[in-house]
Each structure stands twice: as structure tokens, then as C-alpha cells.
Design an enzyme around this catalytic site. Structure first.
Site, short mmCIF file in Angstrom:
data_model
loop_
_atom_site.label_atom_id
_atom_site.label_comp_id
_atom_site.label_asym_id
_atom_site.label_seq_id
_atom_site.Cartn_x
_atom_site.Cartn_y
_atom_site.Cartn_z
N GLU A 211 0.98 -1.10 -0.10
CA GLU A 211 0.06 0.01 -0.10
C GLU A 211 0.98 1.08 -0.11
OE1 GLU A 211 -3.43 -0.38 -0.16
OE2 GLU A 211 -3.57 -2.42 0.08
N CYS A 245 -2.05 9.81 2.52
CA CYS A 245 -1.63 9.23 1.28
C CYS A 245 -2.70 9.39 -0.05
CB CYS A 245 -1.59 7.62 1.38
SG CYS A 245 -2.99 6.58 1.82
#
Ligand code: NAD
Length: 457
Positions: A211, A245
């Protein structure tokens, strides 16, 4: 760092089968939930200390988020654990076919510092739901939150089942991964370190979920609702002081709406964070001096049209909007990961797509438009992990939407059922009765081609 003998003990514990039953998994998830709820105040205090998150922000993005993921798992686990019955093709009649869900084994989960609780413990809950043993590696840069997580794990779970580790990632993780073959590594963090982890995993063919980050574009079309776009972009870009993010990394606005969007964003910043954002209850701080110093190098790379004030002693950088940023500036090369938002105008879609294409496979993509046709065009024109139409970042809070990147922004996904699948092996089984065993399937094959062509087509 984890003692390698301890990792071997974990593997033995996994192999004993203790973690496999539905009742064990449910009991452990309930224990995790209870331990989390008992420590809500401690987590909120720690998240304030590490990142100046308010309890409200911490609830939405960390504690409450995690709680709702655990509740979703508790509700659906029985159904997820059941074998999936699937059809059988003509060739294999009268067999039946099904897919078993099996835990992977002893898995390593590596977390970053920006959502230090949520991004370590949401995969933890998933790995527990799927029946695994788990080694956790917390980020060394959010030490207050790591201390509460460590105490919580050690108070509630045996080290053979869940092991909490911390320390310098560049030392601790290679030491573990080189000495012990994990059954899966789930890594959240930067693309640069993701590559290192991927290489180490490849050495022993360990499957990975990565991720990662990247530069997530946000496009505001000429027909967008500008007031709403400004509110939603400002909300997510400056939440956690931009250290998210999936925050919009930069905004590409249609030239005809640039001034209007800038004005609306400036008004919104003042409404949300006041003129003294350093004192705002709603505004966070930069994690550490290293990140602060990195972010400050971007400020001279364009014209600051709002913000720019900063204070190293408070790790404060004001919500900042920048204009006249060159595409060659470092600001447009790195993932910004802080409260600095370049505003870039475009006249044609091709022009905007050219800019987006400089950073392949962004983790997220956002399009603000009132036209369904434009929405469809944009969504198919850009390869990205996931995203929103007329919104930003909230897609990851819906457990029915798998979350993850592609290529440079990551491999694999999770959230909701996808989390369970991420930590389970799908074991495909065909079961064939013995009462029917036609000789046509066996040699001699000569003369059977026509029949085979009829069955296999
Ligand atoms: P990072 O890559 O520096 O660190 C993440 C983890 O890796 C930490 O636990 C760290 O100890 C460990 N680590 C550091 N160096 C290592 C090495 N050489 N070998 C092995 N492990 C090592 O990331 P970060 O700074 O904590 O997080 C910020 C980045 O993470 C940003 O790029 C952001 O976009 C990304 N991110 C992605 C997601 C997502 O869900 N896709 C979520 C949050 C953050």
C-alpha cells in the site's frame, strides 16, 4: 527486534491449528475491539502528541474507523469463511467444485506514521479474522501511539499469536525477513521502501500486499460546483496537515475556473482553520523536523498565493496554496505529503492528461464535474488505484469498496471483505464421484479429437 526463536514459536502455534476456528477468530476480534475501546482516550492523547489530531479527527480516521472495520468483520466473518460453491464445466461433469478459505500462516504487517493506529491495526484485524498469526512492525516516527499499541497487544494477546515489534525499520525488517520466511508481508508506506520490501520478499517468493503513495491528482472541470469542490478539497488536503496518502497532491483546474476556485479555497481555509491555523483545534502538525525541512524546500518553487507561514519549533506549516509552479520543480516530482497544494490550470484535457501521465498509477484520482459524460471520460482516461467523483479521499471509508493502488502506488487491496481475502488463501477444490468413470477420458486417445473439440471449446 523480534527474537527469531519467537517467530519459530509463532509458526508452531499457527501449525497447531489454534487460530483456525470461527469461535477463536470471533473471540479474538472481540478482545481486540474491547481493548481498543478501553484505550480510546489513551489513543486520542497519543495521536494528539504525535500529530496534533483532535479526538474528532482521530475518531473518524483512526479509532472509529478501525472499530467500524472490526464490527464489519464480526458481522460478516461466518459468511466469508464458508466455502464458495462454484459451477463445474462440462468437461468435468459430474464433479462439484468449491473454494476453501485458508489462513496464510504467520504474516508480517508493517505500518507508517501518518495514521499509525489505523494503518497497522486494520490489517491486523483482517489477518486475525482470516486466522493468521501476526507480527506487527509499527513506525518508529509516531512513538506515543506505538507505546499504546504495544501495551494493548502485550496485555491482550500471547506473543505466539500476535507479536509487536518496533525500532528502526531499515534494521529490524531486513533482520526479520532475512531470517524467517513469512507467509505474507503487508506493507504500507513510501514507494521507495516498498521496493526494498518487495525485493526482500521476492528472495523467498513471499507474497506481498503493498500500500504505497504517489502523486494523486485532483481535476476540477469547468462545470464543477466550485464552492463544494473547494470545501471538499480543502478538507482532505489539509486534514492531518496534508500527511495523507490519498490527499489530493495537486489540483488541475480548468483555466476558466481557476480564480473562482482559488478564492473559494482561501475562504474555506479561513473558515476551517482560522487565520491562526497554528492555534486551530482542527489543524495538525508535521510529524518531525526531517519532514518539516523537506516540505520547506518546496516553498520557493512557485508563488505562494495563500499561507506559507511556518514555525519549526511547533512543526507548523500553514495550509498553503501555490501558483506558477514549474512542472520541473521538485514539488511536482515528489509526493508532497504535507499541507502544500499546487494549483495548476489547464485548457484542454490532453494538457491535463500529460501532466498526470508524468506520475504513473496514482493511488487516488478525483474529478469534480457536473457532467456524467466528462466523469466517465476522466475515469477511463487515467489509470489509478481508486478515487471519487465530486469528492476526495472518502472512498476509503466505505468497507464495500476495496482500497489499494496499482503498479507504482501498490499491489493488492483491503477493507471490508477484501481485507479477509487479502489474508486468506483461496484453495480451489474439485470433488469427483467414483460411480461415473467413462473410458473416453483415458488412453487410447486416437480417434477422440472430434469429441474433445466438442467438449472443450
Ligand atoms: P516509510 O516507507 O518511510 O516507512 C514505512 C515503514 O517502513 C515503517 O514502519 C518503517 O520503519 C519501515 N522502513 C523504513 N525503512 C525501511 C527499510 N529500508 N526496509 C524495511 N522497512 C523500512 O513510510 P512513511 O514515511 O512512514 O509513510 C509515508 C508514505 O507512506 C507516503 O509515501 C504515503 O503516501 C505512504 N502511505 C500509503 C498509504 C496507503 O494506504 N497506500 C497509507 C499511508 C501512507
Amino acid at each position: 527486534m523480534a527474537d527469531i526463536n519467537q517467530l519459530v514459536l509463532m509458526r508452531r502455534y499457527f501449525e497447531s491449528g489454534a487460530t483456525r476456528s470461527y469461535s477463536f477468530r470471533i473471540a479474538q476480534l472481540k478482545k481486540l475491539r474491547k481493548a481498543l475501546m478501553e484505550r480510546e482516550a489513551a489513543f486520542h492523547a497519543a495521536l494528539y502528541q504525535d500529530l496534533k489530531k483532535s479526538p474528532e479527527e482521530a475518531w473518524v480516521t483512526e479509532t472509529g474507523f478501525l472499530l467500524s472495520e472490526i464490527n464489519f468483520m464480526l458481522k460478516h466473518l461466518k459468511e466469508w469463511m464458508q466455502a464458495d460453491q462454484v459451477p463445474t464445466n462440462l468437461l468435468n461433469m459430474p464433479s462439484s467444485s468449491f473454494v476453501l478459505k485458508e489462513p496464510l500462516g504467520t504474516v508480517l504487517i508493517i505500518g507508517p506514521w501518518n495514521y499509525p493506529l489505523q494503518l497497522l491495526f486494520t490489517p491486523l484485524a483482517a489477518a486475525m479474522a482470516a486466522g493468521n498469526c501476526v507480527v506487527l512492525k509499527a513506525s518508529e516516527f509516531a512513538p506515543a501511539t506505538a507505546a499504546v499499541m504495544k501495551e494493548m497487544i502485550e496485555q491482550n494477546f500471547a506473543a505466539d499469536y500476535i507479536l509487536f515489534t518496533e525500532g528502526d525499520g531499515a534494521t529490524v525488517i531486513p533482520a526479520m525477513m532475512n531470517a524467517f520466511t513469512f507467509d505474507h508481508v503487508f506493507y504500507t508506506g513510501s514507494t521507495a521502501v516498498g521496493k526494498i520490501v518487495y525485493k526482500m520478499a521476492a528472495e523467498n517468493l513471499v507474497p506481498v500486499t503493498l500500500e504505497l503513495g504517489g502523486k494523486s491528482p485532483c481535476v476540477v472541470e469547468s462545470d464543477a460546483n466550485i464552492k463544494v469542490a473547494a470545501r471538499r478539497i480543502v478538507m482532505t488536503k489539509f486534514s492531518n496537515a496534508g500527511q495523507m496518502c490519498v490527499a489530493p497532491d495537486y489540483v488541475l483546474v480548468h483555466a476558466s475556473k481557476k480564480d473562482a476556485l482559488l478564492k473559494a479555497m482561501i475562504e474555506t481555509i479561513q473558515q476551517f482553520f482560522s487565520l491562526q491555523a497554528e492555534d486551530s483545534y482542527n489543524y495538525g502538525k508535521i510529524i518531525n523536523e526531517k519532514q518539516f525541512d523537506r516540505l520547506l524546500t518546496y516553498l520557493p518553487e512557485g508563488k505562494i498565493v495563500w499561507g506559507g507561514r511556518n514555525d519549526r519549533s511547533k512543526l507548523f506549516i500553514e495550509p498553503t496554496i501555490m501558483d506558477q509552479v514549474s512542472m520541473d520543480a521538485q514539488l511536482m516530482k515528489d509526493e508532497i505529503f504535507g499541507p502544500i497544494l499546487p494549483l495548476i490550470s489547464f485548457s484542454t484535457k490532453a494538457e491535463a492528461l500529460n501532466i498526470i501521465a508524468k506520475h504513473k498509477n496514482p493511488l487516488a484520482f478525483y474529478i469534480f464535474t457536473s457532467s456524467t459524460a466528462k466523469e466517465k471520460e476522466w475515469l477511463s482516461a487515467v489509470p489509478f488505484g481508486g478515487g471519487c467523483v465530486n469528492n476526495a479521499s472518502w472512498h476509503l471509508t466505505n468497507p464495500h469498496l476495496p482500497f489499494g493502488g496499482r503498479g507504482y502506488s501498490g499491489t493488492g487491496g483491503y477493507h471490508g471483505k477484501k481485507s479477509f481475502d487479502c489474508f486468506s488463501h483461496q484453495k480451489s477444490i474439485m470433488k469427483t464421484p467414483t460411480w461415473f468413470d467413462p473410458s473416453i477420458k483415458y488412453p487410447p486417445f486416437k480417434g477422440k479429437l472430434k469429441l474433445f473439440k466438442w467438449v472443450i471449446r
